[in-house]
Design a protein around this motif. Structure first.
Motif, PDB file in Angstrom:
ATOM      1  N   LYS A 150      -6.724   3.561  -3.132  1.00  0.00           N
ATOM      2  CA  LYS A 150      -5.273   3.727  -2.924  1.00  0.00           C
ATOM      3  C   LYS A 150      -4.635   2.360  -2.679  1.00  0.00           C
ATOM      4  N   THR A 151      -3.335   2.397  -2.622  1.00  0.00           N
ATOM      5  CA  THR A 151      -2.614   1.134  -2.421  1.00  0.00           C
ATOM      6  C   THR A 151      -2.672   0.707  -0.955  1.00  0.00           C
ATOM      7  N   LYS A 202       0.567   0.870  -7.768  1.00  0.00           N
ATOM      8  CA  LYS A 202      -0.188   2.016  -7.244  1.00  0.00           C
ATOM      9  C   LYS A 202      -1.467   1.558  -6.571  1.00  0.00           C
ATOM     10  N   LYS A 203      -1.890   0.331  -6.919  1.00  0.00           N
ATOM     11  CA  LYS A 203      -3.184  -0.145  -6.434  1.00  0.00           C
ATOM     12  C   LYS A 203      -3.051  -1.470  -5.685  1.00  0.00           C
ATOM     13  N   LEU A 204      -1.967  -1.637  -4.970  1.00  0.00           N
ATOM     14  CA  LEU A 204      -1.721  -2.937  -4.339  1.00  0.00           C
ATOM     15  C   LEU A 204      -2.864  -3.361  -3.425  1.00  0.00           C
ATOM     16  N   LYS A 205      -3.255  -4.638  -3.606  1.00  0.00           N
ATOM     17  CA  LYS A 205      -4.278  -5.199  -2.721  1.00  0.00           C
ATOM     18  C   LYS A 205      -3.626  -6.365  -2.006  1.00  0.00           C
TER      19      LYS A 205
END
Ligand SMILES: Nc1ncnc2c1ncn2[C@@H]1O[C@H](COP(=O)(O)OP(=O)(O)OP(=O)(O)O)[C@@H](O)[C@H]1O
Ligand SMILES: [Mg+2]
Length: 781
Positions: A150-151, A202-205
């Protein structure tokens, strides 16, 4: 307050307000360049409050500035070093960002990593190892993102910054261009970039976000994101990529010399007859042509092809004629004079001549010369032209492996400029003058004025006249035994005709280029002026001048100017290439296919795609005609038609409709019984001839039985050309005004005067424009 302590306060403030690193850096930059370093703590805080109260306080220029400093700030002197240096507790001697950067060395990077972890506790945000991220494999980054469950939550500032970064990426010309290399088309790029943004958000790191935020919107972040974007596209859009790939490959116009394997298999010798006008280039090439067992002469104009056809047959060498409109087969002939568009690349020849080779760079027709040079199957090819394409011919010959021999020529007799000019009065024309004007309207005005105010009679030559009529007018002018001793002509006189001209007088040196009035290009001025004093004519010494004294400088400038060196020559796809490409777009209209082809075609640096606005206009008109095959449309689009003449366009539409219904295409037009009595009747004759010429052209490019009235069309065309000739010899009317608001000519007592130098007028306008523009600094401000 000392700068060091101020910076410390600034840092404290940024911690309190959880300022992002970028914003901190920008703020500190601004701060250091402002007088605010003298402020007290409360003053400083209120200064910062005020700055931060405006969400748009960080302008694009701030971002750009920061981008520039990025390597100083991130690679060599990270935020953490800055903090360390500025922290009075750790270091009493403050170091400014730039100083820190200046003193840093390449070995510092290791230290920086340590600094990052060291400062974790004091940093307003979790410190990130930027060096490690910058060097990470994009494939790995992409996989990591893809597999991320998830983000990770981000603060608002970083979020906004990231949005800005992605918005810049989606608009980036650089990225869009680079994407072509992996077959992401220009039209698809924005969609792909948008989907990429969705995926990324949607997948922020956090570490990636921090790093991107530190780069800011623009070049640096685009370069970092691009390889990740490529991985994303390869994974997400395999079909689009495959489709676009085959589209691009079918629109590949690179390496055009490889399109002609038979010509490549031959050992061809190219002889470049290089020189100015009237220097014997064509004469010498034709000598070899006539000596050869089998030869072809490629002309830029029908008229010149006819002239060579007559001349060569007159000298006892049987020669046929082939133009778009006519095929005159002479029995037992092994020679042919053709227009360059009609040259056969299937036949084998001993000698080929390509005249006016500099036309390779013509924006619309250039491809025909390029094709002839690359594809002719002849042992010896003679090119005649000015030096402008010499370099590019050298390059082409090195690509094709042909041997190149250069023969340089000088003008037989120098062209002399008459400094006196006509002093603005057409009454000063003399026998043997050719007055050159650049519009039909001006040509008739000049003719009218000369015939009214002097005893001279004028012949006229302009582009809309059939070649037969031009030739009739040229003969009338060349013949000493009549009263027609002045020629009034357009630039149509610049190529091909051998005329007995003593002096070329430029009525004007500006012309309408379809969009605006522009000075006539120097190469064209030279070509036209070079018509005076041809070897073998009644006037072997040529003169040139202008009507107005004001234009003289421009004339001299043009004649002195060396030939421009052409860097690119024209190309256009063959039908087969176009068809292959069209296969990728099964439901598209012809003009859409054309548009897509232009968008996607690839060309080598020495070539450009010829302007095909004319083709597109015709294609659009023919869109409503159903039942035409792609090849039919392609052929109809090349038919010679004046797209600005609605009557001619109407007839082309009618021809195409009948053809598509498999009905015999009729002419549906009569020949007027008498010569033109006014300009509109003359215009009508011109149009009628153009329509007949188009009919004949179509009959030569489609199955003959579909155009069964060829004989009739030929007879009608001959009659109309004759009527036109007769009409012109007695024409003494004002030309029809096709455009309102155009410059009006003035008559003065007993004379005739053109309003003023148009070249000067243009120059004056340009000067006024540049004066009215504020200086550049003001614009930037
Ligand atoms: N050696 C020659 N003997 C007789 N006449 C010649 C000779 N060379 C050229 N001429 C004549 O000189 C005139 C100009 O020559 P030519 O048409 O070959 O010039 P060009 O260099 O091709 O000029 P342009 O660039 O205008 O086409 C022609 O009428 C041609 O017949
Ligand atoms: Mg010539």
């Amino acid at each position: 307050m000392a700068t060091g302590s101020a910076r410390y306060l600034l840092y404290r403030y940024s911690s309190r307000n959880t300022l992002s690193r970028v914003r901190f850096s920008l703020l500190s930059n601004r701060f250091c360049h402002s007088n605010s370093s003298n402020l007290s703590k409360s003053e400083l805080y209120s200064f910062l409050d005020q700055k931060l109260s405006n969400p748009h306080q960080f302008s694009q220029s701030d971002h750009r500035h920061f981008s520039k400093c990025r390597f100083l700030n991130i690679r060599r002197c990270t935020f953490s070093t800055l903090v360390k240096n500025e922290n009075p507790v750790l270091n009493s001697e403050p170091v400014l960002e730039s100083e820190a950067a200046e003193t840093s060395t390449t070995g510092l990077e290791l230290d920086l990593e340590e600094n990052i972890s060291e400062t974790e506790s004091v940093s307003p945000e979790k410190a990130v190892n930027f060096v490690e991220i910058a060097n990470r494999d994009p494939i790995e980054i992409y996989r990591q993102l893809k597999n991320a469950p998830k983000t990770e939550k981000q603060n608002r500032d970083d979020w906004n910054e990231l949005m800005e970064i992605f918005s810049c990426f989606a608009k980036s010309g650089w990225a869009s261009n680079q994407a072509l290399a992996v077959y992401i088309g220009g039209a698809f790029f924005p969609t792909a970039a948008q989907k990429f943004r969705k995926f990324f958000f949607k997948k922020l790191k956090t570490d990636l976000v921090k790093y991107l935020v530190s780069l800011g919107p623009g070049n640096e972040s685009e370069k970092f994101l691009f390889p990740i974007f490529v991985e994303f596209c390869l994974d997400e859009f395999p079909d689009e990529i495959r489709r676009f790939r085959s589209m691009v490959e079918s629109a590949d116009l690179t390496k055009p010399h490889t399109w002609f394997p038979f010509a490549r298999a031959m050992k061809r010798k190219i002889i470049y007859h290089c020189g100015p006008t009237n220097s014997g280039k064509t004469y010498n090439a034709l000598q070899r042509f006539m000596e050869a067992k089998k030869g072809i002469y490629c002309s830029p104009l029908r008229l010149l092809a006819m002239e060579v056809f007559d001349k060569v047959n007159g000298l006892g060498v049987y020669c046929s004629l082939l133009t778009g409109q006519e095929k005159k087969f002479v029995p037992f002939s092994n020679h042919v004079a053709c227009t360059v568009e009609m040259v056969s690349l299937d036949e084998l020849y001993d000698v080929a001549v390509i005249d006016e080779i500099q036309m390779m760079s013509d924006s619309s027709r250039g491809f025909a010369w390029t094709r002839a040079l690359l594809g002719l199957k002849a042992d010896e090819i003679h090119l005649c032209g000015d030096p402008s394409v010499l370099n590019i011919v050298r390059k082409i010959c090195s690509d094709t492996g042909d041997e190149l021999v250069e023969q340089h020529y000088d003008r037989f007799k120098p062209l002399v400029v008459e400094a006196k000019t006509l002093l603005g009065d057409l009454k000063n024309v003399r026998s043997g003058d050719c007055v050159v004007a650049f519009s039909r309207r001006e040509i008739f005005e000049v003719k009218l004025a000369i015939e009214k105010h002097t005893n001279h009679r004028c012949c006229v030559i302009y582009g809309a006249l059939p070649p037969e009529t031009r030739r009739q007018q040229a003969n009338l002018f060349n013949d000493e035994n009549n009263e027609y001793d002045i020629l009034v002509a357009s630039d149509a006189v610049g190529m091909g005709l051998n005329l007995h001209i003593r002096r070329v007088v430029f009525y004007s040196l500006s012309k309408y280029n379809g969009d605006k009035i522009v000075p006539v290009p120097a190469s064209q001025v030279k070509q036209i002026a070079g018509r005076a004093g041809r070897r073998g004519s009644r006037y072997p010494e040529g003169l040139t001048t202008t009507l107005h004294l004001e234009d003289l400088d421009y004339l001299i400038e043009c004649l002195k100017k060396p030939f421009d060196l052409v860097k690119k020559v024209g190309l256009f796809p063959f039908f087969e290439q176009f068809e292959l490409f069209a296969g990728q777009l099964p439901d598209a209209t012809f003009s859409h296919i054309l548009e897509k082809f232009t968008e996607n075609c690839r060309l080598d640096g020495s070539y450009f795609l010829c302007n095909h606005l004319h083709i597109k206009k015709v294609a659009n008109m023919l869109e409503k005609v159903k039942g035409l095959s792609l090849e039919d449309r392609f052929n109809f689009c090349f038919a010679p038609v004046n797209i600005r003449d609605p009557k001619a366009m109407y007839h082309l539409l009618r021809f195409a409709s009948l053809y598509s219904q498999k009905l015999p295409v009729n002419i549906a037009m009569g020949v007027p019984a008498s010569t033109a009595r006014n300009d509109s009747e003359l215009l009508d004759l011109e149009t009628k001839h153009q329509v007949l010429s188009m009919y004949l052209w179509l009959s030569n490019h489609f199955e003959e039985d579909k155009f069964p009235y060829v004989k009739r069309a030929e007879l009608m065309a001959t009659d109309i050309a004759e009527l036109l000739g007769q009409s012109l010899t007695k024409a003494s009317w004002k030309p029809e005004s096709r455009q309102s608001g155009k410059q009006k000519t003035q008559e003065k007592d007993g004379g005739y005067d053109r309003p003023r130098s148009l070249v000067k007028l243009q120059e004056k306008k340009r000067q006024e424009k540049s004066l009215s523009k504020p200086p550049l600094e003001n614009v930037a401000a």
